[in-house]
Design a protein around this motif. Sequence first.
Motif, PDB file in Angstrom:
ATOM      1  N   GLU A 147       0.795  -1.226   0.000  1.00  0.00           N
ATOM      2  CA  GLU A 147       0.000   0.000   0.000  1.00  0.00           C
ATOM      3  C   GLU A 147       0.833   1.285   0.000  1.00  0.00           C
ATOM      4  O   GLU A 147       0.506   2.225  -0.728  1.00  0.00           O
ATOM      5  N   ILE A 199      -8.148   2.500  -0.024  1.00  0.00           N
ATOM      6  CA  ILE A 199      -7.597   1.161   0.140  1.00  0.00           C
ATOM      7  C   ILE A 199      -8.717   0.127   0.106  1.00  0.00           C
ATOM      8  O   ILE A 199      -9.742   0.269   0.762  1.00  0.00           O
ATOM      9  N   GLY A 200      -8.512  -0.913  -0.680  1.00  0.00           N
ATOM     10  CA  GLY A 200      -9.497  -1.971  -0.825  1.00  0.00           C
ATOM     11  C   GLY A 200     -10.331  -1.857  -2.080  1.00  0.00           C
ATOM     12  O   GLY A 200     -11.028  -2.793  -2.457  1.00  0.00           O
ATOM     13  N   GLU A 203      -8.453  -9.695   5.621  1.00  0.00           N
ATOM     14  CA  GLU A 203      -8.533  -8.408   4.919  1.00  0.00           C
ATOM     15  C   GLU A 203      -7.917  -7.301   5.768  1.00  0.00           C
ATOM     16  O   GLU A 203      -7.985  -7.338   6.991  1.00  0.00           O
ATOM     17  N   ASP A 204      -7.347  -6.302   5.089  1.00  0.00           N
ATOM     18  CA  ASP A 204      -6.767  -5.164   5.803  1.00  0.00           C
ATOM     19  C   ASP A 204      -7.611  -3.901   5.691  1.00  0.00           C
ATOM     20  O   ASP A 204      -7.322  -2.920   6.354  1.00  0.00           O
ATOM     21  N   SER A 205      -8.656  -3.919   4.849  1.00  0.00           N
ATOM     22  CA  SER A 205      -9.430  -2.700   4.642  1.00  0.00           C
ATOM     23  C   SER A 205     -10.862  -2.856   5.140  1.00  0.00           C
ATOM     24  O   SER A 205     -11.434  -3.951   5.071  1.00  0.00           O
ATOM     25  N   HIS A 219      -6.835   1.980  12.786  1.00  0.00           N
ATOM     26  CA  HIS A 219      -7.025   0.872  11.844  1.00  0.00           C
ATOM     27  C   HIS A 219      -7.864  -0.255  12.455  1.00  0.00           C
ATOM     28  O   HIS A 219      -8.872  -0.691  11.888  1.00  0.00           O
TER      29      HIS A 219
END
Length: 224
Positions: A19, A47-48, A165-167, A194
């Motif tokens: 990212e 993001i995502g 998932e990170d988003s 976050h």
Amino acid sequence: MARSRLMIFDCDGVLVDSEPLAAKAYERVYEKHGMPGVHGGIIAQCIGMKQSDIIVKIKELTGHQFPPAADGDIWAETKLLFSEELKPTPGIVPFLSALAGDRCVASSSSIERINHSLSVTGQSRFFGEAIFSSSMVKNGKPAPDIFLFAAEKMDAKPADCIVVEDSPFGIQGAVAAGMIAIGYTGGGHTYPEHSTRLKAAGADFVCADWREVGRQLAGLGVPA
């Protein structure tokens, strides 16, 4: 007997620490086309998303209309940066080496970008052909389309799928698909809120590293 589970991994920010590099690429390309000010804080709000949706979001946030004919410039700059600097997220390679059972990638990025990212970071061997892109479905994240598509192709029921998932968009998509959602905050783009935002999006668990992901999977009966 333990249930058979399908692990579904996002790519950017989960398998690869991409990212910050992707944000740099967008900033450089927009500036090259006379549209400065597309900084990391702008890209963080995208993001995502898949690229076409990111371009729309940037216009909403900055007023900059990126020329459609120059779409390829974004990937060209991104690919250059990835080839030079992209790394796997810390601990993901040993995690995948130990992971038993089926797994796949479900990403908002193009197939070319996913394959390049996995190749550069030595992770292609873990997924083979089990790679799915939002370009294959009608709606990108936060819609559940990509996750349901991946489950169908992998012959898995949504209730038997676990998504990392990170988003928030990705978490929302996984929840809408009826899957267990694990939020991951171990990438270089993480920020103080976050974890809170991933939980608010519906994450069942939020993990800051792959050891913690492994512990949560063990609690779900998944060897990792």
